[in-house]
Design a protein around this motif. Sequence first.
Motif, PDB file in Angstrom:
ATOM      1  N   SER A 162       0.832  -1.214   0.000  1.00 56.55           N
ATOM      2  CA  SER A 162       0.000   0.000   0.000  1.00 56.55           C
ATOM      3  C   SER A 162       0.858   1.252   0.000  1.00 56.55           C
ATOM      4  O   SER A 162       0.541   2.240  -0.673  1.00 56.55           O
ATOM      5  CB  SER A 162      -0.936  -0.006   1.208  1.00 56.55           C
ATOM      6  N   LEU A 163       1.965   1.222   0.750  1.00 62.28           N
ATOM      7  CA  LEU A 163       2.870   2.368   0.791  1.00 62.28           C
ATOM      8  C   LEU A 163       3.544   2.567  -0.559  1.00 62.28           C
ATOM      9  O   LEU A 163       3.691   3.707  -1.036  1.00 62.28           O
ATOM     10  CB  LEU A 163       3.915   2.164   1.886  1.00 62.28           C
ATOM     11  N   LEU A 164       3.950   1.476  -1.187  1.00 65.16           N
ATOM     12  CA  LEU A 164       4.560   1.581  -2.511  1.00 65.16           C
ATOM     13  C   LEU A 164       3.567   2.157  -3.508  1.00 65.16           C
ATOM     14  O   LEU A 164       3.912   3.040  -4.307  1.00 65.16           O
ATOM     15  CB  LEU A 164       5.023   0.198  -2.968  1.00 65.16           C
ATOM     16  N   GLU A 165       2.322   1.688  -3.463  1.00 70.51           N
ATOM     17  CA  GLU A 165       1.330   2.162  -4.417  1.00 70.51           C
ATOM     18  C   GLU A 165       1.042   3.653  -4.224  1.00 70.51           C
ATOM     19  O   GLU A 165       0.799   4.373  -5.205  1.00 70.51           O
ATOM     20  CB  GLU A 165       0.047   1.348  -4.289  1.00 70.51           C
ATOM     21  N   GLU A 166       1.084   4.138  -2.985  1.00 74.87           N
ATOM     22  CA  GLU A 166       0.899   5.569  -2.756  1.00 74.87           C
ATOM     23  C   GLU A 166       1.975   6.376  -3.467  1.00 74.87           C
ATOM     24  O   GLU A 166       1.696   7.411  -4.079  1.00 74.87           O
ATOM     25  CB  GLU A 166       0.942   5.860  -1.257  1.00 74.87           C
ATOM     26  N   ARG A 167       3.224   5.909  -3.387  1.00 70.19           N
ATOM     27  CA  ARG A 167       4.332   6.622  -4.038  1.00 70.19           C
ATOM     28  C   ARG A 167       4.205   6.546  -5.562  1.00 70.19           C
ATOM     29  O   ARG A 167       4.433   7.536  -6.262  1.00 70.19           O
ATOM     30  CB  ARG A 167       5.675   6.021  -3.600  1.00 70.19           C
TER      31      ARG A 167
END
Length: 288
Positions: A162-167
């Motif tokens: 989820s953190l990667l997708e936000e970036r």
Amino acid sequence: MPSGLSGLLARARVSTRVGIGVALSPASIQVAVVERAGPRARLLAAQEIPCDTSQAEPLTRALAELRQRLHLTGPVVLGVPSTSAILTVVQPLIVTPSRASLAVAFELQQQLPFELADAAWHYHWLSNGAGRSRRAAPAARPPAASPPGSASCIVAAAMRRSLLEERLSACRRAGLAVRAVGVNAVAALNVANLAQPSSSGGTTAVLTLVDPQQAEWSVAGPERLQVVPVASPSPDALWEHIAASWQALRAEGVEAAPPVRLVGPPEALALAQQALAGVAVEHVDIAK
């Protein structure tokens, strides 16, 4: 668009021989445009702007501003701070072609503070593996790999999906295409080795100055890849903490082949030499 950390431990290669790196740190964004010339690289352009990269809207605006400033049109390699990812070296018990990814997954799950199903992750043979690099993502079929041997080490990296997708979403909204994702600490090692290749084949130590109050050590060897963050309550005390962290690394048995490579402003070289008294330190400069 990458769905996982497919390029996490690999250097980016582009047919035009020009690479664009976008490195996120907690308080700023750095962009570097580098042209490969044989075994060396030449820095064509660089920019840094302050930004709280944990917030989606400021991050998107800052990325769009940098894209316009530098007229970025090609795909970029996105670097994430080591505080957002987990790097670990594992020695899997099973390294047969059909079970290599499963063995790494088992070892990695023991060290993650969240479920492996929630992670984007990637692994690379660190020793006796002929530099093989493999992607592994939940719901994706693990690729076959020739096992290097029962004593081989593997470096694995993971971050919350989820953190990667936000970036990645912020990059898309800013008009940037991402071709690979990397961890900044690994990128610093690659930059140092590219700018000043080591002929010793031993352990390499790189000190990266992240900001006036933060630094990190990247230590790599045939069976080691370690990232050690250094934080200080004030800029004046940072070098004391760097010196103490170096002594702690030495106490753990780190014997890096000289010199220690410094990634940061050139004027910091004298401070690094003073803090690491008795240790040869060289500034990494890819702009030459």
